[in-house]
Design an enzyme around this catalytic site. Sequence first.
Site, PDB file in Angstrom:
ATOM      1  N   GLN A   1       7.239   6.841 -21.694  1.00 43.10           N
ATOM      2  CA  GLN A   1       6.095   6.103 -21.152  1.00 43.10           C
ATOM      3  C   GLN A   1       5.987   6.322 -19.650  1.00 43.10           C
ATOM      4  O   GLN A   1       6.910   5.981 -18.914  1.00 43.10           O
ATOM      5  CB  GLN A   1       6.310   4.613 -21.440  1.00 43.10           C
ATOM      6  CG  GLN A   1       5.228   3.711 -20.907  1.00 43.10           C
ATOM      7  CD  GLN A   1       5.670   2.254 -20.933  1.00 43.10           C
ATOM      8  OE1 GLN A   1       6.757   1.920 -20.469  1.00 43.10           O
ATOM      9  NE2 GLN A   1       4.834   1.389 -21.477  1.00 43.10           N
ATOM     10  N   GLY A   2       4.886   6.875 -19.199  1.00 43.35           N
ATOM     11  CA  GLY A   2       4.707   7.095 -17.774  1.00 43.35           C
ATOM     12  C   GLY A   2       3.806   6.042 -17.153  1.00 43.35           C
ATOM     13  O   GLY A   2       2.598   6.229 -17.002  1.00 43.35           O
ATOM     14  N   TYR A   3       4.405   4.903 -16.808  1.00 41.52           N
ATOM     15  CA  TYR A   3       3.626   3.809 -16.228  1.00 41.52           C
ATOM     16  C   TYR A   3       3.986   3.610 -14.747  1.00 41.52           C
ATOM     17  O   TYR A   3       3.214   3.918 -13.865  1.00 41.52           O
ATOM     18  CB  TYR A   3       3.892   2.512 -17.001  1.00 41.52           C
ATOM     19  CG  TYR A   3       2.986   2.268 -18.184  1.00 41.52           C
ATOM     20  CD1 TYR A   3       2.470   3.326 -18.922  1.00 41.52           C
ATOM     21  CD2 TYR A   3       2.654   0.970 -18.581  1.00 41.52           C
ATOM     22  CE1 TYR A   3       1.646   3.103 -20.009  1.00 41.52           C
ATOM     23  CE2 TYR A   3       1.822   0.738 -19.676  1.00 41.52           C
ATOM     24  CZ  TYR A   3       1.325   1.806 -20.388  1.00 41.52           C
ATOM     25  OH  TYR A   3       0.522   1.572 -21.458  1.00 41.52           O
ATOM     26  N   SER A   4       5.205   3.081 -14.515  1.00 46.32           N
ATOM     27  CA  SER A   4       5.581   2.673 -13.148  1.00 46.32           C
ATOM     28  C   SER A   4       5.648   3.857 -12.190  1.00 46.32           C
ATOM     29  O   SER A   4       5.992   4.976 -12.590  1.00 46.32           O
ATOM     30  CB  SER A   4       6.948   2.001 -13.159  1.00 46.32           C
ATOM     31  OG  SER A   4       6.888   0.813 -13.884  1.00 46.32           O
TER      32      SER A   4
ATOM     33  N   SER B   1      11.860   5.664 -19.096  1.00 47.54           N
ATOM     34  CA  SER B   1      13.025   5.576 -19.981  1.00 47.54           C
ATOM     35  C   SER B   1      13.195   6.870 -20.760  1.00 47.54           C
ATOM     36  O   SER B   1      12.255   7.312 -21.427  1.00 47.54           O
ATOM     37  CB  SER B   1      12.855   4.431 -20.980  1.00 47.54           C
ATOM     38  OG  SER B   1      12.635   3.238 -20.298  1.00 47.54           O
TER      39      SER B   1
ATOM     40  N   GLU C   1       4.858  -3.830 -26.001  1.00 45.96           N
ATOM     41  CA  GLU C   1       6.137  -3.619 -25.327  1.00 45.96           C
ATOM     42  C   GLU C   1       6.824  -4.966 -25.093  1.00 45.96           C
ATOM     43  O   GLU C   1       8.021  -5.121 -25.296  1.00 45.96           O
ATOM     44  CB  GLU C   1       5.928  -2.901 -23.992  1.00 45.96           C
ATOM     45  CG  GLU C   1       7.246  -2.643 -23.271  1.00 45.96           C
ATOM     46  CD  GLU C   1       7.081  -1.935 -21.934  1.00 45.96           C
ATOM     47  OE1 GLU C   1       5.977  -1.983 -21.371  1.00 45.96           O
ATOM     48  OE2 GLU C   1       8.064  -1.343 -21.473  1.00 45.96           O
TER      49      GLU C   1
ATOM     50  N   GLU D   1       8.485 -12.986 -13.260  1.00 45.12           N
ATOM     51  CA  GLU D   1       7.527 -13.637 -12.358  1.00 45.12           C
ATOM     52  C   GLU D   1       6.092 -13.228 -12.704  1.00 45.12           C
ATOM     53  O   GLU D   1       5.173 -14.057 -12.666  1.00 45.12           O
ATOM     54  CB  GLU D   1       7.855 -13.284 -10.904  1.00 45.12           C
ATOM     55  CG  GLU D   1       9.120 -13.977 -10.371  1.00 45.12           C
ATOM     56  CD  GLU D   1      10.410 -13.457 -10.990  1.00 45.12           C
ATOM     57  OE1 GLU D   1      10.429 -12.296 -11.459  1.00 45.12           O
ATOM     58  OE2 GLU D   1      11.400 -14.217 -11.027  1.00 45.12           O
TER      59      GLU D   1
END
Lengths: 394, 375
Positions: free
Chosen positions: A131-134, A166, A248, A378
Amino acid sequence: MTDLDTFRADTRTWLEANCPAEMREPVRSDKDAVWGGRDQSMLTPAQKEWMDKMGARGWTVPDWPKEYGGGGLSPAETKILREEMQRIRARNPLNSFGISMLGPALLKYGTEEQKLDHLPKIARGEIRWCQGYSEPGAGSDLAGLQTSAEDKGDHYLVNGQKVWTSYANYADWIFCLVRTDKSVKQAGISFVLFDMASEGVSTKPILLISGYSPFCETFFDNVKVPKENLVYEENKGWDVAKYLLGHEREMISGMGLGSAGGNPLLDGAKKTIGTADDGTLADPLLRAQIALFEVRAKAFNAMSEKFIDDLKAGKAHPAQPSMMKYYGTELNKSRHELMMAAGGSDALEWESERSTNGAGPRAWLRTKANSIEGGTSEVQLNIISKRILELPDK
Amino acid sequence: MPLYINEDQTMLRDTARDFIADSAPVKHMRALRDANDQTGFSRDLWKSFAEMGFTGILIGEDQGGLGLGHVEAGVVLEEIGRNLSPSPFLATAVAAVEALKGTAQATKYFSGIVAGETVAALAIDEQAKFRDSVALKAERSGNGFKLTGKKQFVSHGHVADLIIVAARTAGSADDENGVTLFAVDKGAAGLSAEAERLADSSLAARLEFDGVEVTADAVIGEVDAGRDPLNRLLRAGRTGASAELLGVGGGAMDMTVEYLKQRKQFGVLIGTFQALQHRAAHLYSEMEVARAATLRAAQMLDTGSDRADEAVSVAKAQAGLATMLAVQEGVQMFGGIGMTDEFDIGFYMKRQRVLAEMFGDANFHADKIARNAGY
């Protein structure tokens, strides 16, 4: 005999005949988890046999439609399959971000071609996804991502960097958020799929406090992504991303809380601390902490069941996965803290054979990421307070 | 059974919500207290509970009741909790009915309960903290028994028509067996009740049994085998108290969240402060988890699951803890006015404390879970 009884009996017979003995042993380390992918050399013969047999029946994704590699099972049949697998303590045949995250998103947003192309390979464990998110500058503020995808007619040219990807170093394909419009925030993001073997893709593992490196930095240098790999519409990738994040969060919230027999926390405590004459743990304060933890864990188990029932019936608030993620991960962290306390100095061994190469302390440290990844605690609390409690912004 | 309430139960909730908010809102409780009412609840209100059918909620239709289950009783109790309505519903229509169910006394008492004429009290506590021990003695005397000992924390014990008493007919206080449950009628000779107003302004009695004579047919179920009906009573009472707690906690949380949306400090709504938003969101999460645990316990009682006991303890403990957080956050977030008698939030705090203590607190239930799991 009802149809479901017949299904149960047939399932039991098939599982008995086809689940290798080695795949009925408790999971002991990360190596016992099967992720599939092109590089099948990472699998033991029994792992491969179990994954292949289950995949051929569509039982790695029992409730997906058959035409996409699924088992086409009803919710009741899926439940029976899970129960029968639990009965013989069969291991999960395949772990996969394709199954838990991309699959549901493609089922909802993908074209027919995309579904037929990708879903069966996910179901059979042939392609491993990441997964290429952050990004370094876009973690909790995910929509601030900068990785760009420039329109070149028949393809996009992707440039930028992802982080916390990951298992990127083991993945075959990536589902990736890219910026197709720099002038707007959420509304300028697209969701694309591409092969990690594409020219210009490189990965670098990040060593963590657990001593492991499940995450990578991932770099894109002029990567060509064919236009047909765009999921849903250009600049509407945020919708897909949000939908997928819900899945997720569900996945993370359930992590490690379903205790299939045995209670490692208690067993550990009894071994190190011993019991008093009346059979109670010799450390009354730790006993109390464990007991109160168990109350919360069992109550959360009820909540997990309720959440699934609510989802199925369309009764769950769309932001409910945030609550599940928040509570589940915080609970998981407390459990591992207690396990460390229960284990005492035994639980500190990092490399010994006795400790299975420090499985306990490494798992304890790994859980600290639970309340960071997939949206921090948060961020989840922000979502609950704004979207469920409707507290004001200003 | 899915873990949410079905359409019929939702309709019952809506009916109960309107009826209770209308006939017994917080100001009803406040008025009883201000008038120094010595009963602790309104007999008229209990009559109207009967007219709604609520008093017979767990009693079979063949005996004049609604023939519903613990999920439905919980639905009503949650509204009672939300309005802090003083009512014998939990003790009478839930716990006592469960103890009497299937025994010879059922025919004697159920019609009065259904009619809203009979109020029951539960004489099961002997110490300031609930324990699974029974010391009050019941000795054979003629054809019946003679009861000697003390009970405390008996809601409505001074005005109840029927008092269910856990007594020891064999063995010693902490023994599992040798307990017998008795149905003692109002005005029995040798029984004295000293009513005390509690922090939440409800009335509970200390009862003294000074050789109270009862006939053999006062035995609920079998002699020495009172654990069965007592456990039924406790399971139902605990699940019901959990549901009432959800109402108390939910009511306090709703008031507080509304306040966060209205109250300004430093020129802005305090609900915009992230410190308060996060605490409110955490509270919401705890309450939702308690809600799921309570519903599961009620469903398990209704289906007769053999895992019900654990689910009941989980519900009572989690509901106690979550609502404690709700009332504490409520008073804190309301600030100074939360400390005033004029304002309602303090009543929620006081009621929570009483219900949390009733039938065993969170620690009691966590301990019970631990013992059953063998540690």
